[in-house]
Design a protein around this motif. Structure first.
Motif, mmCIF file in Angstrom:
data_model
loop_
_atom_site.group_PDB
_atom_site.id
_atom_site.type_symbol
_atom_site.label_atom_id
_atom_site.label_comp_id
_atom_site.label_asym_id
_atom_site.label_seq_id
_atom_site.Cartn_x
_atom_site.Cartn_y
_atom_site.Cartn_z
ATOM 1 N N LYS A 124 -5.063 -2.061 -2.393
ATOM 2 C CA LYS A 124 -3.750 -2.335 -2.976
ATOM 3 C C LYS A 124 -3.254 -1.219 -3.889
ATOM 4 O O LYS A 124 -2.080 -0.834 -3.817
ATOM 5 N N PRO A 125 -4.086 -0.649 -4.805
ATOM 6 C CA PRO A 125 -3.593 0.469 -5.633
ATOM 7 C C PRO A 125 -3.135 1.667 -4.811
ATOM 8 O O PRO A 125 -2.169 2.351 -5.177
ATOM 9 N N GLU A 128 0.319 0.848 -3.509
ATOM 10 C CA GLU A 128 1.315 0.953 -4.583
ATOM 11 C C GLU A 128 1.629 2.402 -4.910
ATOM 12 O O GLU A 128 2.793 2.762 -5.155
ATOM 13 N N GLU A 131 3.841 3.740 -2.051
ATOM 14 C CA GLU A 131 5.194 3.185 -2.155
ATOM 15 C C GLU A 131 5.953 3.813 -3.313
ATOM 16 O O GLU A 131 7.158 4.091 -3.213
ATOM 17 N N SER A 132 5.273 4.047 -4.429
ATOM 18 C CA SER A 132 5.933 4.650 -5.587
ATOM 19 C C SER A 132 6.393 6.070 -5.283
ATOM 20 O O SER A 132 7.516 6.459 -5.627
#
Length: 281
Positions: A124-125, A128, A131-132
């Motif tokens: 998950k990190p 993220e 996506e960032s």
């Protein structure tokens, strides 16, 4: 005798006729056999070609299947591995984080984002971080489109590479350093005399000397009296017109006095005459 003759003729006819028919059949049988053999040979060649084509297709299918299985297995090993972490997760530059250049198109940005999301979907990190970086790049592209920046270096390069500027630049060349020093000292002395000895009539004498000096220096470089006179007179007229326009419309007179406009115009003309006498070819 007649009966024998009549009886003998049909017999001879019957004996000769089978011989003739047997001769004609023996002449036709080899052609039929040759045609049959050629057809069999063509059928064998077609069978061999079809067999080879089928073998190549089966080999290609098996090879593609093996490559696909290898790619799927390597991808599944990463995607199903819960410990797979995006290696560039801590990079601050969004372009470096996605592994793309700053000139990348929106399609390339989206493709890089989709590939990395699918590859590190378990962590998950990592998702993220990807996506960032994608959002930052898209927002920056949108901002640059709404507020385009003026690239000064590009504008200057475009101006310097234009045909007009290239045509003007081609009319100048750099002489020796001794010649540059000689012309510089001459026009500096003329400028100092114009500022120090201001008269009611204006710097008429200094301006006349500047015209003579310009023609002399141009002749010294080009060794042509006609070109020296034409270049010197043209440069003198253009410099005075341009200097007057600058002092009246653009730049206010720097010096004070009754003849400040003429003096400032003369100084501006000296600069242009120095360029013409030194670098004009």
């Amino acid at each position: 005798m007649t009966v024998c003759g009549l009886a003998g003729s049909p017999l001879l006819y019957r004996l000769c006729k089978p011989a003739q028919e047997s001769w004609s059949l023996t002449g036709r049988v080899p052609d039929f056999l040759n045609i049959r053999k050629s057809r069999e040979r063509m059928e064998l060649l077609c069978l061999e070609r079809n067999y080879l084509t089928g073998s190549l297709r089966r080999c290609n299918v098996q090879r593609n299947h093996l490559i696909k299985c290898a790619m799927d297995s390597s991808y599944n090993d990463v995607a199903n591995d819960p410990t797979a972490i995006f290696p560039r997760i801590n990079m601050s530059d969004p372009y470096k984080r996605l592994g793309i250049s700053r000139e990348a198109s929106e399609e390339e940005i989206q493709a890089a984002r989709n590939f990395l999301i699918q590859k590190y979907a378990v962590h998950k990190p990592s998702v993220e971080a990807i996506e960032s970086a994608h959002d930052k790049i898209i927002m920056q592209k949108f901002y640059d489109r709404r507020n385009p920046k003026i690239n000064i270096k590009k504008k200057v390069r475009d101006v310097t590479q234009s045909r007009v500027v290239q045509a003007v630049v081609s009319r100048f060349r750099t002489p020796s350093m001794n010649f540059i020093i000689k012309t510089s000292i001459t026009f500096i002395i003329l400028g100092a005399l114009t500022v120090l000895f201001q008269t009611e009539e204006g710097p008429t004498l200094q301006v006349a000397i500047s015209l003579i000096v310009t023609i002399y220096f141009i002749y010294d470089r080009l060794k042509s009296k006609t070109r020296a006179f034409l270049y010197g007179a043209g440069a003198f007229i253009i410099s005075w017109l341009l200097g007057t326009f600058l002092m009246v419309s653009v730049i206010p007179p720097i010096l004070k006095g009754p003849r400040s406009l003429e003096v400032t115009t003369s100084l501006t003309s000296y600069v242009l005459l120095w360029v013409s006498s030194t670098y004009l070819k």
